[in-house]
Scaffold this motif. Sequence first.
Motif, PDB file in Angstrom:
ATOM      1  N   ASP A 264     -11.525 -12.602  63.496  1.00 52.23           N
ATOM      2  CA  ASP A 264     -12.342 -13.746  63.102  1.00 52.23           C
ATOM      3  C   ASP A 264     -12.893 -14.490  64.302  1.00 52.23           C
ATOM      4  N   LEU A 265     -14.119 -14.965  64.130  1.00 48.43           N
ATOM      5  CA  LEU A 265     -14.780 -15.768  65.156  1.00 48.43           C
ATOM      6  C   LEU A 265     -14.664 -17.220  64.707  1.00 48.43           C
ATOM      7  N   VAL A 266     -13.760 -17.966  65.317  1.00 45.13           N
ATOM      8  CA  VAL A 266     -13.495 -19.322  64.826  1.00 45.13           C
ATOM      9  C   VAL A 266     -14.139 -20.379  65.713  1.00 45.13           C
ATOM     10  N   GLU A 267     -14.383 -21.536  65.113  1.00 41.68           N
ATOM     11  CA  GLU A 267     -14.754 -22.725  65.878  1.00 41.68           C
ATOM     12  C   GLU A 267     -13.578 -23.692  65.765  1.00 41.68           C
ATOM     13  N   GLY A 268     -13.558 -24.693  66.636  1.00 40.79           N
ATOM     14  CA  GLY A 268     -12.459 -25.654  66.619  1.00 40.79           C
ATOM     15  C   GLY A 268     -12.222 -26.246  65.244  1.00 40.79           C
ATOM     16  N   ARG A 269     -13.313 -26.495  64.507  1.00 42.68           N
ATOM     17  CA  ARG A 269     -13.170 -27.151  63.200  1.00 42.68           C
ATOM     18  C   ARG A 269     -12.532 -26.243  62.144  1.00 42.68           C
ATOM     19  N   ASP A 270     -12.386 -24.944  62.445  1.00 46.61           N
ATOM     20  CA  ASP A 270     -11.702 -24.056  61.496  1.00 46.61           C
ATOM     21  C   ASP A 270     -10.188 -24.114  61.655  1.00 46.61           C
ATOM     22  N   LEU A 271      -9.732 -24.746  62.745  1.00 49.13           N
ATOM     23  CA  LEU A 271      -8.311 -24.699  63.089  1.00 49.13           C
ATOM     24  C   LEU A 271      -7.611 -26.028  62.833  1.00 49.13           C
ATOM     25  N   TYR A 272      -6.317 -25.958  62.545  1.00 46.05           N
ATOM     26  CA  TYR A 272      -5.499 -27.173  62.516  1.00 46.05           C
ATOM     27  C   TYR A 272      -4.065 -26.800  62.848  1.00 46.05           C
ATOM     28  N   ASP A 299     -11.981 -27.684  79.925  1.00 44.69           N
ATOM     29  CA  ASP A 299     -12.306 -29.085  79.646  1.00 44.69           C
ATOM     30  C   ASP A 299     -12.395 -29.405  78.161  1.00 44.69           C
ATOM     31  N   PHE A 300     -12.729 -28.400  77.369  1.00 40.89           N
ATOM     32  CA  PHE A 300     -13.035 -28.679  75.965  1.00 40.89           C
ATOM     33  C   PHE A 300     -11.993 -28.176  74.975  1.00 40.89           C
ATOM     34  N   ILE A 301     -10.926 -27.502  75.450  1.00 39.32           N
ATOM     35  CA  ILE A 301     -10.053 -26.859  74.458  1.00 39.32           C
ATOM     36  C   ILE A 301      -9.119 -27.823  73.733  1.00 39.32           C
ATOM     37  N   ASP A 302      -8.805 -28.956  74.364  1.00 39.69           N
ATOM     38  CA  ASP A 302      -7.871 -29.860  73.696  1.00 39.69           C
ATOM     39  C   ASP A 302      -8.137 -31.297  74.148  1.00 39.69           C
ATOM     40  N   PRO A 303      -8.738 -32.106  73.278  1.00 39.00           N
ATOM     41  CA  PRO A 303      -9.089 -33.478  73.675  1.00 39.00           C
ATOM     42  C   PRO A 303      -7.870 -34.335  74.034  1.00 39.00           C
ATOM     43  N   LYS A 304      -6.681 -33.906  73.609  1.00 36.82           N
ATOM     44  CA  LYS A 304      -5.492 -34.678  73.941  1.00 36.82           C
ATOM     45  C   LYS A 304      -5.178 -34.563  75.435  1.00 36.82           C
ATOM     46  N   TYR A 305      -5.434 -33.413  76.014  1.00 41.43           N
ATOM     47  CA  TYR A 305      -5.099 -33.192  77.419  1.00 41.43           C
ATOM     48  C   TYR A 305      -6.317 -33.166  78.343  1.00 41.43           C
ATOM     49  N   PHE A 306      -7.449 -32.759  77.818  1.00 42.40           N
ATOM     50  CA  PHE A 306      -8.623 -32.633  78.678  1.00 42.40           C
ATOM     51  C   PHE A 306      -9.680 -33.644  78.245  1.00 42.40           C
ATOM     52  N   ARG A 307     -10.937 -33.231  78.162  1.00 40.30           N
ATOM     53  CA  ARG A 307     -11.976 -34.218  77.839  1.00 40.30           C
ATOM     54  C   ARG A 307     -11.796 -34.789  76.440  1.00 40.30           C
ATOM     55  N   LYS A 308     -11.685 -36.130  76.407  1.00 39.05           N
ATOM     56  CA  LYS A 308     -11.382 -36.805  75.137  1.00 39.05           C
ATOM     57  C   LYS A 308     -12.513 -36.649  74.117  1.00 39.05           C
ATOM     58  N   ASP A 309     -13.737 -36.466  74.639  1.00 40.41           N
ATOM     59  CA  ASP A 309     -14.880 -36.447  73.716  1.00 40.41           C
ATOM     60  C   ASP A 309     -15.179 -35.048  73.180  1.00 40.41           C
ATOM     61  N   SER A 310     -14.308 -34.084  73.485  1.00 39.82           N
ATOM     62  CA  SER A 310     -14.612 -32.717  73.049  1.00 39.82           C
ATOM     63  C   SER A 310     -14.443 -32.554  71.547  1.00 39.82           C
ATOM     64  N   LEU A 311     -15.457 -31.967  70.930  1.00 37.39           N
ATOM     65  CA  LEU A 311     -15.372 -31.675  69.502  1.00 37.39           C
ATOM     66  C   LEU A 311     -15.181 -30.178  69.276  1.00 37.39           C
ATOM     67  N   LEU A 312     -15.077 -29.452  70.384  1.00 35.60           N
ATOM     68  CA  LEU A 312     -15.092 -27.992  70.273  1.00 35.60           C
ATOM     69  C   LEU A 312     -13.706 -27.379  70.134  1.00 35.60           C
ATOM     70  N   GLY A 313     -12.707 -28.065  70.650  1.00 32.29           N
ATOM     71  CA  GLY A 313     -11.379 -27.466  70.681  1.00 32.29           C
ATOM     72  C   GLY A 313     -10.498 -27.930  69.535  1.00 32.29           C
ATOM     73  N   LEU A 314      -9.203 -27.975  69.812  1.00 32.51           N
ATOM     74  CA  LEU A 314      -8.239 -28.387  68.791  1.00 32.51           C
ATOM     75  C   LEU A 314      -7.254 -29.356  69.427  1.00 32.51           C
ATOM     76  N   GLU A 315      -7.138 -30.532  68.855  1.00 30.32           N
ATOM     77  CA  GLU A 315      -6.243 -31.540  69.406  1.00 30.32           C
ATOM     78  C   GLU A 315      -4.785 -31.083  69.243  1.00 30.32           C
ATOM     79  N   GLY A 316      -4.063 -31.045  70.356  1.00 24.43           N
ATOM     80  CA  GLY A 316      -2.658 -30.640  70.298  1.00 24.43           C
ATOM     81  C   GLY A 316      -2.445 -29.155  70.553  1.00 24.43           C
ATOM     82  N   LEU A 317      -3.530 -28.407  70.816  1.00 26.54           N
ATOM     83  CA  LEU A 317      -3.406 -26.969  71.061  1.00 26.54           C
ATOM     84  C   LEU A 317      -2.477 -26.681  72.251  1.00 26.54           C
ATOM     85  N   MET A 318      -2.583 -27.527  73.295  1.00 24.99           N
ATOM     86  CA  MET A 318      -1.746 -27.313  74.478  1.00 24.99           C
ATOM     87  C   MET A 318      -0.258 -27.455  74.148  1.00 24.99           C
TER      88      MET A 318
END
Lengths: 497, 319
Positions: A264-272, A299-318
């Motif tokens: 599957d080709l996922v975007e951040g919004r497909d994940l939780y 920079d974009f994979i996890d707004p909790k650890y990297f760029r806060k304004d990222s909408l592309l990743g998943l918060e808490g992925l790290m």
Amino acid sequence: MSSTTSIKKELIIKTDFFSNYIQNPDFLDEVFNKDKSVRKYYLKTVNHFKHLTRKEIAELNEYTRMSFLNQGITFNVYSENKGVERIFPFDIFPRIIPGKEWAGLEKGVIQRTQALNMLLADLYNDQKILKDKILPKDWVLSSKAYCKHMEGFKPVGGVYTHISGTDLIKGKNGEYYVLEDNVRCPSGISYVLSNREAMKRTFSELISKYDMLAVDDYPDQLYDKMVSVAPPGSDEPTCVLLTPGIYNSAYFEHTFLASEMGIDLVEGRDLYLENGYVFMKTIYGPERVDVIYRRIDDDFIDPKYFRKDSLLGLEGLMDSYKQGKVTIANAPGTGIADDKAVYTYMPEIIKYYLGEEPILNNVHTYRCEKDDDYKYIMENMEKLVVKPVDESGGYGVMIGSKATKKEISNYKQLIKSNRRKYIAQPIMPLSVHTTYIDKTRKFEQRHVDLRIFSITGADETYVCKGGLSRVALKKGSLIVNSSQGGGSKDTWVLDDF
Amino acid sequence: MLSRIANNIFWMGRYIERGEHLARYSREQYFSTLDAPIAINKKMALSSILRMSGAYDDYLEKYKTVTSENVFDFSAKDPGNLASIHSCIKIARENARSARYKLSAEAYEALNKLYHFSNKFIQQKVPEEQWYEYYQSIINDTYITKGFITNTLMRDEVWLIINTGVHLEKAIQVNRMILTKYQDINHLDKEKLITPVENYFWGNLLKSTDCLDIVRRVYKCDVSKDVVMDFLVLNKNFPKSILHNLQSVNRSINRLNPSKRTNIHSVEFFGGKLEAQLKYMTFDDIKENGNPKKNIELLKTLLDKLYKIADLFEKQYLT
């Protein structure tokens, strides 16, 4: 009478191609020897093109162009409007690498990849290489690419850089030099596979005359290597490819690889996240994800650890990653290993970890932060290529010989204000290659480089037996990047030369 | 399959179908006026295109008068009009791009080609002599795209969802076409509404759904509005009739639901109920009997119910 004339004309047109071919003595020509004879492994190719008319070649060229457009093998350019797609120009004259030459390249790439993975494991854990003062501690730890969140963590199998792209050029002496290692999210493999496909469609007869190695095992290899680094305990791991979406410049590649691997080709919004595990939303409810091949920058994979304004990743992925509940490929923080300043230490790094001499050459590099080098750079800018250490895609690069006095003096100011940021290398005489030029409808010399792709799993490193030969289509230009007027060639590795 | 991707391919199917119907309807509206009864004027035929696609008000905001050139520009190729043929193709293709790793290379290539064909016309003026060819090319390339979808995809959930979108949209578009025809007739002065004029409208509708010849074969009589309603709404075997498409939608949705557990709020239940209602309607039920309002109401209610199926489906599977 008239038919004889036309036959004569035809002959002239047919041989015209290479008899008027201009060879610049300053560069190594990959196809022709200095005495204008054809290198033996290119003979069949040159002969094949000799037997085509100008019109036929123009038609074949247009045919492949339309085939790329209709198949949607395109890329987006950031500065342009959303949805504007361009074809990565494809050159119909292939690049050929004899098997013996390739064997050395492959060994060298594996050696470098091994050393880079050992370097990353060390930097984020014991930091022996800093303690032994092989690399200067202060600037490694202060680099933008150094990722504090990775400290004390070891990914499955000790692999940090699963997917690597090694950029090489061939110098005037016929030796290859590594220009840079790409171990963040290197792209271009889809063009390697698509170019081969296009050549098979258009030049099947020519291809059948050669004994060349296949490139289409790459997706299978990638999938296997991803499975090999899945978190322990997942019997049939679910792998996904994480994309920033359809407007990303490399979107075609993302969709191509997902489709080839059947994942599957996922975007951040497909994940939780649930209980620390990563899930994706499917039509039948949640499905657990074990391995993420991410094509999103750190920079974009996890707004909790990297760029806060990222909408592309998943918060808490790290968090999930560091608990060993999901594998991310490539690991966050690999950027420190392909930092252009770290590159300059590669021979020392290889010796330090592997106890071996480097197989592939580095280009000599001057570091602005070293006083001697800084002085040399400031006095010899017209002989050097100067580049910022933290940019990619050819941005911010100044080629001294092509710059105006004003540009040079402006650049000097830039360097002065941040010496750590810049390095310089002698202007390398990139080899040139016979290339079909649309405008003149002729074959002309153009500069080429070569990107080799390798994949490292828990047990071994695979190298794709081909690569992306990028060609600077602008006359005299040394910049091969697709975003700046570069094209590409199918690259054949021969079994029998 | 990811819910987002399911959403993409559902809408891909719907927009491919929407563009095709609009192209066919427009083609007939333009070219039937050439030999129409005197009461039919060109302006009315052009307005009908705008009403069918729901773009009438937006058109009047941009242009003051209804002229063929402006209507062509607006309804066929204006990227600013979300209900233009080009927009439909563009949206279909954007959705396909997001989901292309789930499609076959052939299906994607066909749709991509259709997009590049349509895109070519945005910047250039298309002379009136070429309109017929333009519409026909869009229709043909849509058929080719759907042919590749049908012949290259596995019969798995990807196909079932595309199929749901395509058939649902077809039912919706045919419903909208019939309704628009009723409205067109309403706009006509009562004294002008003689039988040949009315027959012109219904014949034109049948051409827009590619079935004038078939209806003549099935009913062996003049085309009347009762026959049109019976055929386009209730026929089980004609691929463009509403009931036929509703059956296809229900079949796809039921195959998609592996547990087969449904409740009265589910899309399976709602779709099944609507199908049963149409299945047991007779020619007498659908005859106008001198009361056109009755059928207009029937079509409006039916259209609402088709939209509700789409809503329920989205909620259940696509979010």
